[in-house]
Design a protein around this motif. Structure first.
Motif, mmCIF file in Angstrom:
data_model
loop_
_atom_site.group_PDB
_atom_site.id
_atom_site.type_symbol
_atom_site.label_atom_id
_atom_site.label_comp_id
_atom_site.label_asym_id
_atom_site.label_seq_id
_atom_site.Cartn_x
_atom_site.Cartn_y
_atom_site.Cartn_z
ATOM 1 N N ALA A 60 0.890 -1.119 -0.199
ATOM 2 C CA ALA A 60 -0.097 -0.064 0.090
ATOM 3 C C ALA A 60 0.981 1.314 -0.058
ATOM 4 O O ALA A 60 0.696 2.337 -0.427
ATOM 5 N N GLU A 61 2.171 1.213 0.516
ATOM 6 C CA GLU A 61 2.878 2.399 0.476
ATOM 7 C C GLU A 61 3.694 2.709 -0.553
ATOM 8 O O GLU A 61 4.342 3.743 -0.709
ATOM 9 N N LEU A 62 3.523 2.005 -1.617
ATOM 10 C CA LEU A 62 4.224 2.424 -3.100
ATOM 11 C C LEU A 62 3.786 3.729 -3.452
ATOM 12 O O LEU A 62 2.699 4.106 -3.625
ATOM 13 N N ASP A 63 4.662 4.428 -4.058
ATOM 14 C CA ASP A 63 4.401 5.715 -4.804
ATOM 15 C C ASP A 63 3.966 5.733 -5.888
ATOM 16 O O ASP A 63 4.327 4.553 -6.504
ATOM 17 N N ALA A 64 3.332 6.686 -6.483
ATOM 18 C CA ALA A 64 2.835 6.517 -7.896
ATOM 19 C C ALA A 64 4.027 6.032 -9.085
ATOM 20 O O ALA A 64 3.757 5.281 -9.894
ATOM 21 N N ALA A 65 4.982 6.710 -8.771
ATOM 22 C CA ALA A 65 6.044 6.273 -9.755
ATOM 23 C C ALA A 65 6.730 4.838 -9.755
ATOM 24 O O ALA A 65 7.417 4.415 -10.516
ATOM 25 N N ARG A 66 6.310 4.291 -8.710
ATOM 26 C CA ARG A 66 6.760 2.900 -8.577
ATOM 27 C C ARG A 66 5.385 2.030 -8.237
ATOM 28 O O ARG A 66 5.756 0.929 -7.604
ATOM 29 N N ARG A 67 4.380 2.328 -8.625
ATOM 30 C CA ARG A 67 3.322 1.531 -8.256
ATOM 31 C C ARG A 67 3.265 0.112 -8.829
ATOM 32 O O ARG A 67 2.404 -0.635 -8.343
ATOM 33 N N VAL A 68 4.047 -0.247 -9.640
ATOM 34 C CA VAL A 68 4.406 -1.411 -10.350
ATOM 35 C C VAL A 68 5.836 -1.767 -10.521
ATOM 36 O O VAL A 68 6.407 -0.786 -11.270
ATOM 37 N N MET A 69 6.512 -2.921 -9.844
ATOM 38 C CA MET A 69 7.873 -3.011 -10.002
ATOM 39 C C MET A 69 8.241 -4.454 -9.991
ATOM 40 O O MET A 69 7.337 -5.366 -9.562
#
Length: 252
Positions: free
Chosen positions: A44-53
């Motif tokens: 849940a804490e992922l920011d928008a720039a890393r919302r998928v990794m």
């Protein structure tokens, strides 16, 4: 076509600081599935720039993480993916392209022992604010593309350089990465001085400095930058994995 780099050091031999950071990132949330080949989790804490990794470990396992909202959009709970191909197809169908992958290099624990015992060559030293004029001349002799790719700055957390006849010909800088005890580095050598070992010596010197301050050196480069990957190897770093994040052009 760039050939993949073959790992020479098992990931278990890297620093616990490095292992715990990536373990928390990819498996510290809600793990939807986990096997020797593939893990999928939400954070849940992922920011928008890393919302998928995605992280391809050097040992072979692929790890994926995304926000809970994207997990629902990709139907990862209702229809688990069986393999990498299915996962990438699901991302493509949802208009979620990934940015070009970065190789991640670190020193193994064994290699760090030798590194910290080395003596820095007399042609390499740490740079400070008083070196601003030298550094400006160095930047002025480099192309805009090289400056953008390397991201070496005099005001970074640590900066080292190599000299030839009092001219700065290679520089590397580091900054703490993601609030961790990990120091991410960039390095740049002026074209006429490449292939002479300057970059390798500077990378080892700045890495030794980071280690003495309790930070783990990290070297990243794009998959298609074979020269940079070769430099990492020549400086004694080992492949940890291959990291991909969502493209800035991906759909919201």
């Amino acid at each position: 076509m760039t050939m993949p780099i073959t790992a020479s050091t098992p990931s278990a031999l890297f620093s616990p600081t490095i292992e715990s950071f990536w373990q928390h990132t990819f498996l510290g949330g809600d793990v939807l599935q986990h096997s020797a080949e593939l893990s999928v989790a939400t954070q849940a804490e992922l920011d928008a720039a890393r919302r998928v990794m995605l992280l391809r470990r050097a040992a072979g396992q692929l790890q994926a993480v995304c926000t809970p909202a994207l997990a629902e959009r990709l139907a990862l709970r209702q229809q688990p993916v069986r393999n990498e191909a299915m996962l990438r197809e699901r991302l493509q169908q949802a208009d979620l392209p990934l940015h070009g992958a970065d190789y991640l290099f670190h020193f193994s624990e064994a290699d760090k022992t030798a590194l910290v015992q080395e003596i820095t060559p007399s042609s390499v030293r740490q740079l400070h604010a008083a070196d601003a004029e030298l550094f400006a001349a160095f930047q002025g002799a480099a192309s805009e593309q090289d400056l953008d790719d390397a991201y070496v700055e005099l005001d970074h957390w640590a900066v080292f350089g190599a000299f030839e006849q009092e001219r700065l010909v290679c520089a590397a800088s580091m900054y703490p990465w993601d609030g961790q005890q990990i120091a991410d580095m960039g390095v740049l050598t002026l074209p006429p001085y490449r292939g002479q070992g300057h970059a390798s010596r500077v990378v080892r010197a700045i890495s030794r400095h980071a280690l003495t301050l309790g930070y783990q050196p990290q070297y990243r480069c794009q998959h298609d930058n074979s020269a940079s990957a070769a430099l990492a190897r020549s400086a004694g770093l080992s492949l940890f994995g291959s990291w991909e994040v969502i493209s800035p052009d991906a759909a919201d």
